[in-house]
Design an enzyme around this catalytic site. Sequence first.
Site, mmCIF file in Angstrom:
data_model
loop_
_atom_site.group_PDB
_atom_site.id
_atom_site.type_symbol
_atom_site.label_atom_id
_atom_site.label_comp_id
_atom_site.label_asym_id
_atom_site.label_seq_id
_atom_site.Cartn_x
_atom_site.Cartn_y
_atom_site.Cartn_z
ATOM 1 C CE1 TYR A 191 28.717 -61.583 -84.547
ATOM 2 C CE2 TYR A 191 27.016 -60.373 -85.727
ATOM 3 C CZ TYR A 191 27.869 -61.448 -85.644
ATOM 4 O OH TYR A 191 27.888 -62.393 -86.634
ATOM 5 C CE LYS B 203 27.684 -65.019 -85.833
ATOM 6 N NZ LYS B 203 27.827 -65.344 -87.257
#
Length: 591
Positions: A133, A204
């Site tokens: 991420y 995500k």
Amino acid sequence: MWRVTRSAASNLRRSRDFSVSAAAAIPGPCIVHKRGTDILHDPWFNKDTGFPLTERDRLGLRGLLPPRIVSFEQQYDRFMESYRSLERNTQGQPESTVALAKWRILNRLHDRNETLYYRVLIDNVKDFAPIIYTPTVGLVCQNYSGLFRRPRGMYFSAKDKGEMMSMIYNWPAQHVDMIVVTDGSRILGLGDLGVQGIGIPIGKLDVYVAAAGMNPQRVLPVMLDVGTNNQKLLEDRLYLGLRQPRLEGDEYLAIVDEFMEAVHTRWPKAIVQGTAGVALAGLLGAVRAQGRPLTDFVKQKIVVVGAGSAGIGVLNMAVRAVTRMAGANGIQDKHQFYLIDKDGLITKERKTLDPAAELFARYPGENDGLREGANLAEVVRNVKPDVLLGLSGVGGIFNEEVLKAMRESDSPRPAIFAMSNPTLNAECTPADAFKYAGENIVFASGSPFQNVDLGNGKVGHVNQANNMYLFPGIGMGALLSGARLITDDMLQAASECLASYITDDEIQRGILFPSVGSIRDITAEVAAAVLREAALEDLAEGHGEVGPKELKCMSKVNLADFKFIACPEESVEYVKRNMWFPVYSPLVHEK
């Protein structure tokens, strides 16, 4: 970006049945409809050399694998040894080169063996979250077309107009709990990356799995490709997206509407928004750091730099927090928020005032002698704010002059939040913040930075305001409550829960957010707070075999007046019981 959740049946027997207690649990069997090399080429079912002899026989794998059977734990150790070797071998190389090398080794594991991948990720989330991420995902998105090896997720493009209702059924999973979709237009301050923005939904959702225990077979990353206005990408021979200007206006909305209709038809869902909440949690934490109760947030003077969707989103949440705490009907006319864009301080005197910013535009005569368009340094010197918050995407805009002006803040412990991503776009570095604004500040950033050595054994703590603290819990809370609508109060409850998670001792040391290493515990608390708020608002429709009445009882909501009457431990335990955990399940072939 939209994040879409749905309430789904709890019977996972035909996919995988995992327990949060990991190795202590006996996993239920998983029915498969493939054999031989088809199993080995499916990352969800593949166990590499971990297939026991009985499975090798019944799945037609004898002779297709080396004879030695390697346990899950041994496979885990072998991967971690490879990863540590990579770290040693890349010492001294450019940071971007090292980051991409780490992403590649994790991505190869993801492509081959998802169960082992998620176990590695969950156990090492503090080390691996910055790779899957922010901030590395931004670098991955910039280079995605060159890094592409195999598809993951779904791609809907402007060329698919009229076909999306049938396309949605191409996805093999019958049940989907969470969808993350982007159009690639605004990626982490990097601008329009077109189809390469798919890296954000993928990363995500990996965080959803690691932090919230979402079942990875029931999540779906989606790219909505409506073209790109990035000329460099349009000229790139490796670019994998539509080579056309980005659709806008009614043409764009028609594509979005068609996609959403297709999604809602196959999987009824509710839309979740969670990025502004972590900034609000940080603002509430800053109040605690000043030695004041959370309710004093209504008195905070906050200067926000950046009037885009992120800045306005944080301010809107701040308004709702003030309203909730003060019990007022909306924001007071003489509010404490100051909004600055590229043209300076926004006031009612501005000729072309963006409707989204109008609520926060200052009235003449209430600006501490400031004029329309006053620059940032002027505003800080005159307002003496408690909080200076940057969501501008302009690296270094909190310069020496601005930071020194924060020394004159009316707050005993002013807060400086440089929230823009990636690192180069941060409004200032923590080293500069502590150097020029003083050692007593509270500092938070959107990208990860190292703590600052202040000398004499003192440490300037850097808090990364990572939205992974909130969005997995919001999604999980919505899923387990069965709420079809995510209300402002549910988001508010999540932010307040996070702000209250840190101990008073940690707050006094300038720590606003907990360690990412405890993300599953944090997510359980946040999800339970969302679930309880849904029950309080009578929006909890139930999940699986747990109905709305049980959820209200579990949340200790008085059914007569819908008020909380007890502690939340039962709802937290309910969330933890529903968290997926990766272990190898026995595979049973069925024709």
